[in-house]
Enzyme design. Structure first.
Site, PDB file in Angstrom:
ATOM      1  N   ASP A 287     -13.552  82.657 -83.515  1.00 32.86           N
ATOM      2  CA  ASP A 287     -12.368  81.949 -83.041  1.00 32.86           C
ATOM      3  C   ASP A 287     -12.862  80.724 -82.257  1.00 32.86           C
ATOM      4  O   ASP A 287     -14.055  80.557 -81.978  1.00 32.86           O
ATOM      5  CB  ASP A 287     -11.448  82.866 -82.216  1.00 32.86           C
ATOM      6  CG  ASP A 287      -9.998  82.365 -82.231  1.00 32.86           C
ATOM      7  OD1 ASP A 287      -9.783  81.167 -82.505  1.00 32.86           O
ATOM      8  OD2 ASP A 287      -9.077  83.143 -81.947  1.00 32.86           O
TER       9      ASP A 287
HETATM   10  C1  NOJ Z   1      -7.269  80.005 -81.819  1.00 29.48           C
HETATM   11  C2  NOJ Z   1      -6.434  81.135 -82.328  1.00 29.48           C
HETATM   12  O1  NOJ Z   1      -6.697  82.309 -81.580  1.00 29.48           O
HETATM   13  C3  NOJ Z   1      -6.634  81.435 -83.797  1.00 29.48           C
HETATM   14  O2  NOJ Z   1      -5.682  82.374 -84.207  1.00 29.48           O
HETATM   15  C4  NOJ Z   1      -6.584  80.183 -84.609  1.00 29.48           C
HETATM   16  O3  NOJ Z   1      -6.741  80.499 -85.973  1.00 29.48           O
HETATM   17  C5  NOJ Z   1      -7.672  79.236 -84.127  1.00 29.48           C
HETATM   18  N1  NOJ Z   1      -7.412  78.887 -82.746  1.00 29.48           N
HETATM   19  C6  NOJ Z   1      -7.772  77.969 -84.957  1.00 29.48           C
HETATM   20  O4  NOJ Z   1      -6.723  77.128 -84.668  1.00 29.48           O
END
Ligand code: NOJ
Length: 744
Positions: A287
């Site tokens: 993430d």
């Molecule tokens: C953070 C989020 O937790 C996740 O779900 C998302 O896919 C990513 N950012 C990318 O934007």
């Protein structure tokens, strides 16, 4: 579960889902191996780093300064995320393919969570349709629109089970149940990836957030997760596993630590469990900066340490942190990481690029004529139907459906808000395409019959009563036959980083309701939210409550369809609504304990209960009303004794005893009476959406393979064993019709 429905009018057999894609795995692997032999270490590391664009300007991963165009030309970039502009994506792709030494194509990822151009209801809402085919179709449409926009890869489905509505990200998941959650996760993967990942209208899915992100303590986003492995295997793991079994080619590691180790550096999670036990062959992306955040978690001293931990845990791609590209060469030079490991990590990324067909034709995504793909009328119509199926009628004193010519006072902050109905993740969606409640109701009931006022604000920047708002609301209520009051929480209140300690209706909206109540007019609350809320007072005061969620582009027409009775509500909750926020977590599949409460509806002492409020939630899992009524009878256990490995068969008769046609969701629950470890009081093990004409009767036959009754034992093995089970069938998790069977 295979379900057979015997209708007095017709006989139908429902098919089971299709197998996973990945036909050309071997060839992709061969090609990737050949390519790796030609790559420098730096080029391999480039494949493991994901960059971002900001405001149209391309920049390096956060924390690392670099000239992206020249990095792309040098073959030091593997992926970009969140590129909204197709021409920019194609420009970068051209540079990677035509100007870099080896011409390795880029993979573009984006958060297409509940729709790309057409925005569907938020995922929790969609799950309330219990319509697995529709879930798959919504993902299919999202994939088509994404692929045409040069997006190859979505960061979806979110497979995180959660029982805590304080956590704002419940809006992105499928609710509290692992069985239903698994069906939905698999359907989304099938929808995105289709039967051939290399087609120009399919995209790669990403199973997230691995793992157990939905169990953040106290419902605070990003918080610690600590649970038993038994709980993890029984409740949290199944939807991730189902998505992987459906063929998902990528996984995202979660922000949280899990049993003391941040997921992005957790070898047990990412290697032992994911790859060795579950057989995952694709690649894992972290993430957002989650590799680097291991420094802040306190398990890495610096970026070098963090990269080493993540690589050793077998995390392939570093989203934005920049630590792989910054420290990878040194880690190999000093022997902390072997180049063999880098080869493995890189190979898994390249294989997915081959599977997507990017090597064959790097521009295959993004060639389509956008006007032919975006907002297709049949897809807009589908979005309207799905939105209506997602909405849940929570209360109705007979005020709904509204008669023709009813004069409506439409009041509240979301009744005409194009942006809020789209929810938190809006993909490439455009608010201007939203059809609001107001527009749709005016069209359905006549402009002259809909009086509208906003009365208060609710959102990111503006909140509270508008000056004179209550007075105006009361005035139009008095001129009308019924009040439709659109209250709750805004689209901004859903999704990442919007956790709340209070899940009540904001105070100014409560005041508005109280003032309108004084008029003596019938009040229908249209509840806008991305999470279950603490609404017992509002439910008591209202004559009807329709849970509209944030239902996407076509939310308005869906509301008009339901309140007019053109369609009959059919949604059923997939997450319990608490009676009070103090009950959270409250979910249907709790354990019995040694001292269960005698009544779930009375406060009491010396039992597993509260002394001040009841145990039962306000609305349980599976609950949802209709304008007609369904009667369940004749539960028959057709196989009272089944050998392990066999199939349990249960049938039940369902009759539409009302005057309107309708759809109900027949739900089957079991309880393992004596097991090796404690089992939930009920577990969903089958369901069927039934469309019944007024007066029609259908016999539903459920088939439950005994393997579906497997559970985690004290030695962590997951298996079914012999014993006695109760079974219930009905329209929610309080189903009364009961039977019993034995596994021998
Ligand atoms: C953070 C989020 O937790 C996740 O779900 C998302 O896919 C990513 N950012 C990318 O934007």
């Amino acid at each position: 579960m295979k379900r057979v429905i015997l209708s007095l009018f017709a006989l139908s057999v429902v098919a089971i889902g299709s197998a996973a894609p990945q036909a050309s795995d071997k060839e992709a692997l061969r090609n990737a191996n050949k390519l790796i032999k030609q790559m420098t270490l730096r080029e391999k590391l480039g494949q493991l780093e994901q960059f971002i664009t900001r405001n149209g300007v391309v920049t390096g991963p956060e924390g690392v300064k670099c000239d992206i165009d020249s990095a792309v030309r040098k073959g030091e970039v593997g992926s970009f995320l969140s590129i909204r502009n197709r021409n920019e994506a194609l420009r970068l792709q051209k540079m990677a393919v035509e100007e870099s030494r080896l011409g390795i194509p880029l993979i573009f990822g984006y958060d297409i969570i509940h729709g790309c151009k057409i925005i569907f209801p938020e995922n929790l809402a969609i799950s309330c349709s219990w319509n697995i085919d529709a879930v798959e179709r919504s993902a299919r449409i999202a994939a088509e629109e994404s692929a045409a926009s040069a997006i190859h890869w979505t960061f979806s489905p979110m497979c995180d089970i959660s029982v805590d509505p304080r956590w704002s990200r419940v809006s992105e998941g499928a609710g509290e149940d692992p069985y239903l959650g698994s069906k939905i996760a698999a359907a989304m993967v099938r929808g995105y990836q289709g039967d051939d990942l290399a087609k120009s209208n399919t995209i790669a899915a990403c199973v997230k957030h691995f793992a157990a992100y939905g169990a953040v303590q106290a419902g605070k986003d990003y918080n610690t997760v600590d649970m038993s492995e038994l709980m993890f295997r029984d409740i949290y793991l199944p939807p991730y596993k189902a998505a992987l079994d459906a063929g998902a080619v990528t996984v995202m590691s979660s922000f949280n630590d899990f049993m003391g180790v941040p997921a992005s550096g957790n070898k047990w999670l990412l290697y032992d469990l994911l790859r060795k036990e579950l057989g995952f062959k694709g690649f894992v992306v972290s993430d957002w900066k989650a590799v680097n955040e291991m420094i802040i978690h306190g398990v890495a001293a610096d970026g070098r340490d963090a990269a080493e931990l993540a690589m050793k845990a077998h995390l392939n791609m570093d989203m934005l942190g920049g630590d792989y590209i910054a420290h990878g060469e040194e880690l190999v030079r000093t022997g902390r990481i072997s180049e063999k490991l880098i080869d493995e990590l890189c190979r898994e990324v390249l294989v997915v690029k081959y599977q997507l067909g990017l090597f064959e034709d790097p521009y295959r995504y993004g060639k389509q004529n956008l006007s032919e793909v975006y907002y297709r009328p049949e897809n807009m119509q589908f979005a309207r139907e799905l939105a209506a199926e997602s909405m849940v009628l929570l209360k109705n004193n007979g005020v709904l459906p509204l008669a023709e010519g009813t004069k409506i006072a439409l009041i509240g902050p979301f009744a005409d808000s194009k942006i809020d109905q789209l929810g938190a993740w809006r993909g490439l969606g455009e608010a201007k395409r939203s059809v609001t409640f107001r527009t749709a109701l005016e069209e359905r009931f006549g402009k002259e019959n809909v009086l509208y006022t906003k009365a208060c604000e609710c959102g990111r920047y503006k909140n509270g009563l508008i000056e004179g708002g209550i007075e105006e609301a009361v005035k139009i209520a008095e001129q009308s036959d019924v009040v439709l009051l659109s209250i709750g929480l805004s689209g901004w209140h859903s999704g990442e980083s919007r956790s709340r300690a209070s899940i009540s209706i904001p105070e100014d909206q409560q005041q508005l309701l109280d003032a309108l109540k004084q008029t003596g007019k019938k009040i229908v609350v249209l509840l806008s939210t991305g999470r279950p809320m603490d609404i017992r007072n509002e439910v008591e005061k209202a004559d009807a409550v329709l849970l509209t969620w944030h239902a996407g582009t076509m939310a308005g027409p869906a509301v008009a369809d339901l309140v007019s009775g053109d369609k009959n509500p059919s949604g059923h909750l997939t997450m319990s609504f608490p009676y009070s926020v103090g009950q959270v977590p409250v979910h249907y599949n709790s354990k019995n304990t040694g001292r269960p409460a005698k009544s779930q509806f009375k406060a009491q002492g010396y039992s597993c209960s509260y002394v001040d409020i009841r145990n039962a939630p306000l609305f349980p899992f599976g609950y949802g009303l209709s304008y007609t009524e369904f009667e369940y009878s004749d539960l028959k256990v057709l196989t009272p004794e089944v050998p392990l490995g066999g199939v349990v068969k249960v049938s039940v008769k369902v009759k539409n005893v009302g005057k309107r046609d309708g759809v109900d969701v027949a739900q089957l629950y079991v309880r393992d009476i004596v097991a090796e470890t404690t089992r939930p009081v009920r577990e969903l093990k089958g369901f069927e959406r039934l469309s019944l004409k007024a007066g029609e009767v259908k016999v539903v036959e459920f088939e439950i393979p005994t393997s579906d009754l497997a559970y985690c034992h004290s030695d962590m093995s997951v298996k079914a064993d012999a014993g006695d089970f109760y079974v219930w069938v009905g329209a929610d998790s309080n189903a009364k019709l009961k039977g019993q069977f034995k596994i021998k």
